[in-house]
Design a protein around this motif. Sequence first.
Motif, PDB file in Angstrom:
ATOM      1  N   VAL A   1       0.879  -1.173   0.000  1.00  0.00           N
ATOM      2  CA  VAL A   1       0.000   0.000   0.000  1.00  0.00           C
ATOM      3  C   VAL A   1       0.917   1.223   0.000  1.00  0.00           C
ATOM      4  N   TYR A   2       0.812   2.060  -1.032  1.00  0.00           N
ATOM      5  CA  TYR A   2       1.644   3.269  -1.078  1.00  0.00           C
ATOM      6  C   TYR A   2       1.110   4.293  -0.084  1.00  0.00           C
ATOM      7  N   SER A   3       1.927   5.291   0.193  1.00  0.00           N
ATOM      8  CA  SER A   3       1.576   6.244   1.255  1.00  0.00           C
ATOM      9  C   SER A   3       0.305   7.039   0.940  1.00  0.00           C
ATOM     10  N   ASN A   4      -0.042   7.112  -0.352  1.00  0.00           N
ATOM     11  CA  ASN A   4      -1.296   7.820  -0.690  1.00  0.00           C
ATOM     12  C   ASN A   4      -2.513   6.900  -0.597  1.00  0.00           C
ATOM     13  N   GLY A   5      -2.321   5.675  -0.101  1.00  0.00           N
ATOM     14  CA  GLY A   5      -3.450   4.760   0.096  1.00  0.00           C
ATOM     15  C   GLY A   5      -3.681   3.800  -1.060  1.00  0.00           C
ATOM     16  N   THR A   6      -2.949   3.962  -2.168  1.00  0.00           N
ATOM     17  CA  THR A   6      -3.132   3.040  -3.314  1.00  0.00           C
ATOM     18  C   THR A   6      -2.694   1.633  -2.925  1.00  0.00           C
ATOM     19  N   VAL A   7      -3.627   0.685  -3.100  1.00  0.00           N
ATOM     20  CA  VAL A   7      -3.274  -0.718  -2.843  1.00  0.00           C
ATOM     21  C   VAL A   7      -2.706  -1.274  -4.150  1.00  0.00           C
TER      22      VAL A   7
ATOM     23  N   GLY B   1       0.113  -7.756 -17.647  1.00  0.00           N
ATOM     24  CA  GLY B   1      -1.150  -7.289 -17.074  1.00  0.00           C
ATOM     25  C   GLY B   1      -1.381  -5.841 -17.420  1.00  0.00           C
ATOM     26  N   PRO B   2      -2.571  -5.350 -17.115  1.00  0.00           N
ATOM     27  CA  PRO B   2      -2.924  -3.982 -17.473  1.00  0.00           C
ATOM     28  C   PRO B   2      -2.078  -2.957 -16.737  1.00  0.00           C
ATOM     29  N   SER B   3      -2.071  -1.780 -17.270  1.00  0.00           N
ATOM     30  CA  SER B   3      -1.374  -0.679 -16.638  1.00  0.00           C
ATOM     31  C   SER B   3      -1.880  -0.524 -15.200  1.00  0.00           C
ATOM     32  N   GLY B   4      -0.959  -0.429 -14.278  1.00  0.00           N
ATOM     33  CA  GLY B   4      -1.336  -0.189 -12.886  1.00  0.00           C
ATOM     34  C   GLY B   4      -1.599  -1.441 -12.071  1.00  0.00           C
ATOM     35  N   CYS B   5      -1.352  -2.633 -12.644  1.00  0.00           N
ATOM     36  CA  CYS B   5      -1.644  -3.855 -11.873  1.00  0.00           C
ATOM     37  C   CYS B   5      -0.501  -4.218 -10.922  1.00  0.00           C
ATOM     38  N   GLY B   6       0.579  -3.441 -10.945  1.00  0.00           N
ATOM     39  CA  GLY B   6       1.621  -3.649  -9.946  1.00  0.00           C
ATOM     40  C   GLY B   6       2.837  -4.416 -10.424  1.00  0.00           C
ATOM     41  N   LYS B   7       2.998  -4.519 -11.737  1.00  0.00           N
ATOM     42  CA  LYS B   7       4.150  -5.277 -12.269  1.00  0.00           C
ATOM     43  C   LYS B   7       5.473  -4.656 -11.804  1.00  0.00           C
ATOM     44  N   SER B   8       5.587  -3.336 -11.995  1.00  0.00           N
ATOM     45  CA  SER B   8       6.839  -2.672 -11.602  1.00  0.00           C
ATOM     46  C   SER B   8       7.023  -2.702 -10.090  1.00  0.00           C
ATOM     47  N   THR B   9       5.919  -2.651  -9.377  1.00  0.00           N
ATOM     48  CA  THR B   9       6.011  -2.714  -7.912  1.00  0.00           C
ATOM     49  C   THR B   9       6.612  -4.051  -7.489  1.00  0.00           C
ATOM     50  N   VAL B  10       6.201  -5.127  -8.166  1.00  0.00           N
ATOM     51  CA  VAL B  10       6.784  -6.448  -7.850  1.00  0.00           C
ATOM     52  C   VAL B  10       8.308  -6.396  -8.038  1.00  0.00           C
ATOM     53  N   LEU B  11       8.755  -5.841  -9.176  1.00  0.00           N
ATOM     54  CA  LEU B  11      10.205  -5.778  -9.421  1.00  0.00           C
ATOM     55  C   LEU B  11      10.901  -4.934  -8.352  1.00  0.00           C
ATOM     56  N   ARG B  12      10.260  -3.821  -7.985  1.00  0.00           N
ATOM     57  CA  ARG B  12      10.895  -2.945  -6.980  1.00  0.00           C
ATOM     58  C   ARG B  12      11.038  -3.666  -5.645  1.00  0.00           C
ATOM     59  N   LEU B  13      10.025  -4.446  -5.272  1.00  0.00           N
ATOM     60  CA  LEU B  13      10.107  -5.166  -3.996  1.00  0.00           C
ATOM     61  C   LEU B  13      11.183  -6.252  -4.054  1.00  0.00           C
TER      62      LEU B  13
ATOM     63  N   THR C   1       6.129  -6.987 -19.238  1.00  0.00           N
ATOM     64  CA  THR C   1       5.742  -6.549 -20.584  1.00  0.00           C
ATOM     65  C   THR C   1       4.226  -6.344 -20.659  1.00  0.00           C
ATOM     66  N   HIS C   2       3.823  -5.551 -21.666  1.00  0.00           N
ATOM     67  CA  HIS C   2       2.399  -5.428 -21.989  1.00  0.00           C
ATOM     68  C   HIS C   2       2.070  -6.272 -23.219  1.00  0.00           C
ATOM     69  N   ASN C   3       3.082  -6.909 -23.765  1.00  0.00           N
ATOM     70  CA  ASN C   3       2.938  -7.509 -25.082  1.00  0.00           C
ATOM     71  C   ASN C   3       2.789  -9.028 -24.973  1.00  0.00           C
TER      72      ASN C   3
ATOM     73  N   ALA D   1      -5.600  -5.664 -12.009  1.00  0.00           N
ATOM     74  CA  ALA D   1      -5.375  -4.426 -11.251  1.00  0.00           C
ATOM     75  C   ALA D   1      -6.480  -4.178 -10.228  1.00  0.00           C
ATOM     76  N   ARG D   2      -6.169  -3.281  -9.332  1.00  0.00           N
ATOM     77  CA  ARG D   2      -7.141  -2.744  -8.353  1.00  0.00           C
ATOM     78  C   ARG D   2      -7.893  -3.806  -7.591  1.00  0.00           C
ATOM     79  N   PRO D   3      -7.277  -4.512  -6.702  1.00  0.00           N
ATOM     80  CA  PRO D   3      -5.872  -4.432  -6.350  1.00  0.00           C
ATOM     81  C   PRO D   3      -5.030  -5.335  -7.234  1.00  0.00           C
TER      82      PRO D   3
HETATM   83  N1  LIG Z   1       5.318   5.832  -5.592  1.00  0.00           N
HETATM   84  C1  LIG Z   1       4.014   5.616  -5.711  1.00  0.00           C
HETATM   85  N2  LIG Z   1       3.127   6.281  -4.934  1.00  0.00           N
HETATM   86  C2  LIG Z   1       1.809   6.051  -5.041  1.00  0.00           C
HETATM   87  N3  LIG Z   1       1.244   5.183  -5.894  1.00  0.00           N
HETATM   88  C3  LIG Z   1       2.073   4.483  -6.691  1.00  0.00           C
HETATM   89  C4  LIG Z   1       3.488   4.671  -6.644  1.00  0.00           C
HETATM   90  N4  LIG Z   1       4.049   3.842  -7.560  1.00  0.00           N
HETATM   91  C5  LIG Z   1       3.040   3.172  -8.142  1.00  0.00           C
HETATM   92  N5  LIG Z   1       1.848   3.566  -7.626  1.00  0.00           N
HETATM   93  C6  LIG Z   1       0.518   3.046  -7.982  1.00  0.00           C
HETATM   94  O1  LIG Z   1       0.541   1.646  -7.705  1.00  0.00           O
HETATM   95  C7  LIG Z   1      -0.174   0.932  -8.728  1.00  0.00           C
HETATM   96  C8  LIG Z   1       0.763  -0.072  -9.370  1.00  0.00           C
HETATM   97  O2  LIG Z   1       1.792   0.650 -10.063  1.00  0.00           O
HETATM   98  P1  LIG Z   1       2.905  -0.083 -10.926  1.00  0.00           P
HETATM   99  O3  LIG Z   1       3.747   0.970 -11.546  1.00  0.00           O
HETATM  100  O4  LIG Z   1       3.555  -1.109 -10.109  1.00  0.00           O
HETATM  101  O5  LIG Z   1       2.001  -0.790 -12.038  1.00  0.00           O
HETATM  102  P2  LIG Z   1       2.421  -1.393 -13.452  1.00  0.00           P
HETATM  103  O6  LIG Z   1       1.581  -2.610 -13.643  1.00  0.00           O
HETATM  104  O7  LIG Z   1       3.883  -1.561 -13.524  1.00  0.00           O
HETATM  105  O8  LIG Z   1       1.948  -0.238 -14.432  1.00  0.00           O
HETATM  106  P3  LIG Z   1       2.478   0.138 -15.915  1.00  0.00           P
HETATM  107  O9  LIG Z   1       2.226  -1.070 -16.746  1.00  0.00           O
HETATM  108  O10 LIG Z   1       1.641   1.306 -16.311  1.00  0.00           O
HETATM  109  O11 LIG Z   1       3.945   0.476 -15.790  1.00  0.00           O
HETATM  110  C9  LIG Z   1      -0.701   1.989  -9.689  1.00  0.00           C
HETATM  111  O12 LIG Z   1      -2.025   2.308  -9.331  1.00  0.00           O
HETATM  112  C10 LIG Z   1       0.220   3.174  -9.466  1.00  0.00           C
HETATM  113  O13 LIG Z   1      -0.452   4.392  -9.731  1.00  0.00           O
END
Ligand SMILES: Nc1ncnc2c1ncn2[C@@H]1O[C@H](COP(=O)(O)OP(=O)(O)OP(=O)(O)O)[C@@H](O)[C@H]1O
Length: 276
Positions: free
Chosen positions: A15-21, A40-52, A195-197, A213-215
């Motif tokens: 959960v990011y600090s702005n409340g986004t799950v 997966g779709p934009s915003g489903c958390g793919k990059s978040t997984v890599l960051r973690l 990837t999106h592809n 996405a969401r969550p």
């Molecule tokens: N630093 C942050 N602060 C708040 N919300 C964030 C932050 N980083 C990502 N999010 C939100 O977390 C969710 C997942 O983001 P993430 O970038 O992991 O998705 P993604 O699947 O990689 O998206 P994309 O395919 O568009 O790159 C999105 O709703 C995004 O807006």
Amino acid sequence: MTPTPVITLSNISKVYSNGTVALQDLNLTVQHGEFVSLLGPSGCGKSTVLRLVSGLGQKSSGEIAWHQSPLLEDTPQHRKLAYVFQEAALMPWATVWDNIYLPLKLAGITKRSAKSAVMEAIELVDLHGFEQCYPRELSGGMKMRVSIARALVTHPEMLLMDEPFGALDEMTRSRLNSDLLDLWNRMQWTVVFVTHNIYEAVYLSNRVVVMAARPGRVITEVPIAAPYPRTEAFRTSPLFNDYCRQISAALSRAANQSTDSDSMNAHSASVYDPVA
Ligand SMILES: Nc1ncnc2c1ncn2[C@@H]1O[C@H](COP(=O)(O)OP(=O)(O)OP(=O)(O)O)[C@@H](O)[C@H]1O
């Protein structure tokens, strides 16, 4: 061969600090030597997984294990991994050689000692002869090769790739896909590839992890049971089309399961036209 988990994510939520799950109850294991794509779709958390996984971000709950030992957030250096982003992010004032040398320089290795590793990386990505060029003199595909060489010069165990070829034209992407598979095969890397592809995911992977996405969560995993090396014949085969269709259907289901209007974006990852 017995599978050996390199990274295991158990019941991960973020959960990011702005409340986004960004992620909820996500489970994912990547075995040694596997090529796994997250799709997966934009915003489903793919990059978040890599960051973690890389330690660039902190989970809110759940467990992450590296070689089955719990990972502490403050010890990212214990993970032997490298990151490749969509932007090659090269230093414009430095040559190809110096860009690739950077991670070794940061690790305190002298130019003289780094020479053979840098040259090996240059050979591996097929940039021999371009060592003294500056980024402005390179095509987009060549810049990405430099970025991959900069990652592999450290001999990582795991490569995290966040849409590395997303900004490239189709021909260049296709060539780099083949070259990446070739490298993966030779270097015995474990790769997590975002990837999106759909075509790219099916062509490259042992396993495609489809997210919603969401969550952000995993909705299905599709093993791609086609042998390597993968050739053009695989790309145009009925089997390839079957996998693309299966994943496209999963993405459509993901769109329907998403809980708010952002799910409209889910179709951005599900554009699929059968090849045959
Ligand atoms: N630093 C942050 N602060 C708040 N919300 C964030 C932050 N980083 C990502 N999010 C939100 O977390 C969710 C997942 O983001 P993430 O970038 O992991 O998705 P993604 O699947 O990689 O998206 P994309 O395919 O568009 O790159 C999105 O709703 C995004 O807006």
